[in-house]
Design a protein around this motif. Structure first.
Motif, short mmCIF file in Angstrom:
data_model
loop_
_atom_site.label_atom_id
_atom_site.label_comp_id
_atom_site.label_asym_id
_atom_site.label_seq_id
_atom_site.Cartn_x
_atom_site.Cartn_y
_atom_site.Cartn_z
N ASN A 58 0.86 -1.16 -0.10
CA ASN A 58 0.14 -0.03 -0.07
C ASN A 58 0.90 1.34 0.04
O ASN A 58 0.48 2.30 0.00
CB ASN A 58 -0.76 0.07 1.20
CG ASN A 58 -0.31 0.10 2.45
OD1 ASN A 58 0.55 0.88 2.66
ND2 ASN A 58 -0.68 -0.62 3.46
N TYR A 59 2.19 1.00 -0.05
CA TYR A 59 3.11 2.27 0.00
C TYR A 59 3.39 2.81 -1.46
O TYR A 59 3.55 2.11 -2.50
CB TYR A 59 4.40 1.73 0.58
CG TYR A 59 4.39 1.77 2.15
CD1 TYR A 59 4.98 2.98 2.75
CD2 TYR A 59 3.95 0.54 2.65
CE1 TYR A 59 5.12 2.65 4.30
CE2 TYR A 59 3.94 0.65 3.99
CZ TYR A 59 4.68 1.72 4.69
OH TYR A 59 4.58 1.36 6.02
N LEU A 60 3.42 4.07 -1.50
CA LEU A 60 4.09 4.64 -2.78
C LEU A 60 5.53 4.73 -2.47
O LEU A 60 5.92 5.33 -1.54
CB LEU A 60 3.54 6.15 -3.01
CG LEU A 60 4.06 6.90 -4.04
CD1 LEU A 60 3.70 6.16 -5.36
CD2 LEU A 60 3.53 8.31 -4.23
N ASP A 61 6.30 4.12 -3.43
CA ASP A 61 7.78 4.24 -3.26
C ASP A 61 8.58 5.11 -4.33
O ASP A 61 8.04 5.08 -5.71
CB ASP A 61 8.34 2.83 -3.53
CG ASP A 61 9.66 2.95 -3.59
OD1 ASP A 61 10.53 3.30 -4.34
OD2 ASP A 61 10.36 2.20 -2.54
N LEU A 62 8.98 6.22 -3.77
CA LEU A 62 9.68 7.15 -4.81
C LEU A 62 11.26 6.99 -4.77
O LEU A 62 11.94 6.80 -3.79
CB LEU A 62 9.41 8.57 -4.12
CG LEU A 62 10.11 9.81 -4.91
CD1 LEU A 62 9.59 9.75 -6.26
CD2 LEU A 62 9.59 11.12 -4.08
N ARG A 63 11.83 6.89 -6.13
CA ARG A 63 13.03 6.68 -6.07
C ARG A 63 13.58 8.21 -7.14
O ARG A 63 13.21 8.27 -7.84
CB ARG A 63 13.77 5.49 -6.94
CG ARG A 63 13.12 4.48 -5.97
CD ARG A 63 13.87 3.09 -6.49
NE ARG A 63 13.55 1.83 -5.62
CZ ARG A 63 13.79 0.60 -5.80
NH1 ARG A 63 14.64 0.25 -6.87
NH2 ARG A 63 13.59 -0.20 -4.97
N LEU A 64 14.62 8.71 -6.58
CA LEU A 64 14.90 9.89 -7.03
C LEU A 64 16.88 9.74 -7.16
O LEU A 64 17.38 9.68 -6.40
CB LEU A 64 14.60 11.27 -6.42
CG LEU A 64 15.19 12.47 -6.86
CD1 LEU A 64 14.49 12.87 -8.26
CD2 LEU A 64 14.76 13.55 -5.82
N ARG A 65 17.24 10.01 -8.38
CA ARG A 65 18.58 9.88 -8.74
C ARG A 65 19.33 11.19 -8.34
O ARG A 65 19.12 12.39 -8.78
CB ARG A 65 18.71 9.57 -9.86
CG ARG A 65 20.54 9.51 -10.73
CD ARG A 65 20.75 9.01 -11.90
NE ARG A 65 22.21 9.02 -11.93
CZ ARG A 65 22.53 8.40 -13.03
NH1 ARG A 65 21.83 7.61 -14.07
NH2 ARG A 65 23.88 8.28 -13.41
N THR A 66 20.21 11.42 -7.31
CA THR A 66 20.94 12.32 -6.79
C THR A 66 22.27 11.81 -6.56
O THR A 66 22.59 10.39 -6.58
CB THR A 66 20.50 13.14 -5.90
OG1 THR A 66 20.68 12.35 -4.57
CG2 THR A 66 19.06 13.53 -5.90
#
Length: 506
Positions: free
Chosen positions: A353-361
């Motif tokens: 039920n989670y929204l997983d956010l991946r952001l490249r830095t």
């Protein structure tokens, strides 16, 4: 008639032997580094290679474990170089410069050669960590041989027992400059400059087709500017009119209704095309349906979008979507700007039920997964939800359906403690050692011991925290302040105790 042996000949022979032996250790550690970083030496030369290709090859980041290994790998080189240079009676300041330049030069050489190794990925952070490793090796040598540092101190001060005012001023300027550079480096770890320009936009899967998501997507907007909560409210109330009025900031506008084809409305990006083996493409008023058999990908890379966001280091993404299965994991990719399941610029996924956010830095890595960005209870039903994600200066702001339901993350505040401990050790241990060296060379001069040393212990932590708060809008962390001060003061104290111990022994 036998000639008399020169009584000084034997010490000279011993000295020459030890010098050659130390040089051998330097060469041996260099060879170990070359083998560890370039093996199995399966070089492959491209047919064409330009300056642009050279710099693009460094568009990678290291994992935390790699950073630790890169520091440890170069410490023996710094240690044996310091030993060799000390026996040559090189001045201590020149020794430091030689070790740092040699470490950086060797690192740059092997990183450049890694461009032509299919199994290796050169990264700018490796050069920094290798150089710091060499510097720490030098500090390690003089920690265990503190008396030698004391004996060579007069060489630095021009055979004087005390540092001149000009030398002390130069040290202060170098000390403050290093602190400023470190603060700027920390700030650079949360920008988006390392985004890969060649990644496409994919909906419902990864580019490689092995992380499918099952659900509906009706709208996608992406801009190259962050928005406030007031603007987010307007976007959630009327996304179509709000985002269309952003003019030059709007980079992507996909309205996903109908069978085919899904043109980007602003003309900035290529159209979305069906991938896999589409069998259930129907005209739906609620958007397109994607699953493991059918998903969407742009006809080519979204280079313009990647470039604009990379330059500005901020963006806003809006999506209207509904999951078909509330138990999907993987994480199942909903919207992704990526090259594979291990490399991406940005990805929205479902993990239960989670929204997983991946952001490249530079801080979060090529997969964007080194720091966890998870929003709970987003996919608890099959209804459509409006999601806004906006990013600027290290802050990720997420809105689900309404501005009252918002989540905020700051990347610098999410660093695990063990990693933060390592990073702060790399920064503040050399600073503490520098203060110890200054105190030694100044021969306990009052202005140094009573004014500069206490100020030098406090200044780096306060200055770095102040710059990060101002530039990154992070909150004040007393823990970070204390950690920096502890490493600086602790290192100086350990060097001092070591000096007293060696003095007592002699």
């Amino acid at each position: 008639m036998n000639q008399r042996k020169n009584p000084t000949q034997k010490p000279k022979v011993i000295k020459s032997y030890r010098l050659r032996l130390n040089l051998l250790f330097v060469l041996a550690t260099t060879l170990v580094i070359v083998i560890a970083t370039l093996y199995p030496f399966n070089f492959s030369l491209p047919h064409s290679f330009s300056v642009t290709d050279f710099f693009a090859s460094f568009n990678h980041v290291s994992s935390f474990q790699d950073q630790v290994n890169n520091v440890l790998l170069f410490m023996p080189l710094g240690f044996y170089c310091a030993n060799f240079l000390q026996k040559l009676k090189i001045r201590i300041l020149l020794q430091i410069i030689i070790v740092l330049v040699l470490s950086a030069g060797l690192s740059l050489t092997v990183e450049t050669l890694q461009i032509f190794l299919p199994s290796r990925s050169p990264t700018p952070a490796d050069i920094v960590n290798n150089t710091l490793g060499g510097g720490l090796g030098l500090l390690g040598f003089y920690f265990w041989n503190y008396q030698k540092l004391s004996n060579t101190g007069s060489q630095t001060t021009g055979n004087s027992s005390r540092l001149s005012n000009q030398q002390i001023t130069g040290f202060i300027l170098a000390y403050v400059s290093f602190t400023l550079l470190i603060s700027i480096f920390w700030q650079s770890t949360i920008n988006l400059s390392n985004w890969d320009l060649n990644y496409p936009l994919v909906l419902g899967n990864e580019r490689t087709g092995n992380r499918p998501w099952q659900g509906y997507i009706s709208e996608v907007y992406i801009t190259d500017k962050a928005i406030s909560s007031y603007e987010a409210r307007k976007g959630l109330n009327d996304a179509t009119n709000y985002f269309k009025n952003l003019d030059g900031s709007l980079l992507a506008n996909y309205q996903l209704n109908g069978k085919c084809c899904y043109q980007e409305q602003t003309g900035n990006l290529p159209e979305l095309l069906w991938q896999g083996t589409p069998t259930n493409i129907e005209e739906e008023g609620q958007g397109v349906f994607v699953n493991s058999s059918q998903w969407l990908k742009t006809a080519e890379s979204v280079k313009n979008l990647n470039q604009r966001i990379s330059q500005k280091s901020e963006f806003t993404l809006f999506a209207n979507l509904a999951t078909e299965n509330t138990q999907q994991t993987g994480p199942a990719r909903i919207i992704s700007i990526s090259g594979s399941y291990l490399r991406r610029n940005l990805t929205l996924s479902q993990q239960g039920n989670y929204l997983d956010l991946r952001l490249r830095t530079p801080l979060t890595g090529e997969n964007g997964a080194d720091l966890q960005l998870m929003i709970p209870k987003v996919f608890t039903d099959n209804k459509f939800h409006q999601i806004i994600i906006t990013y600027s200066r290290g802050t990720v702001q997420v809105y689900i359906d309404k501005v009252q339901r918002s989540y905020s993350f700051h990347l610098l505040e999410l660093i695990p403690f063990n990693q933060k401990l390592f990073y702060y050790a790399l920064i503040f241990i050399p600073l503490g050692a520098s203060l110890a060296i200054l105190n030694l060379l100044a021969n306990n001069r009052v202005i140094v011991s009573k004014v500069l040393i206490p100020s030098g212990i406090l200044l780096p932590s306060i200055l770095m925290e102040a710059i990060l708060i101002t530039e990154s809008h992070k909150s004040l962390s007393w823990k970070n302040l204390f950690l920096g001060i502890l490493f600086t003061a602790g290192t100086m104290l350990i060097f001092k105790i070591r000096a007293e111990y060696l003095k007592a022994r002699s």
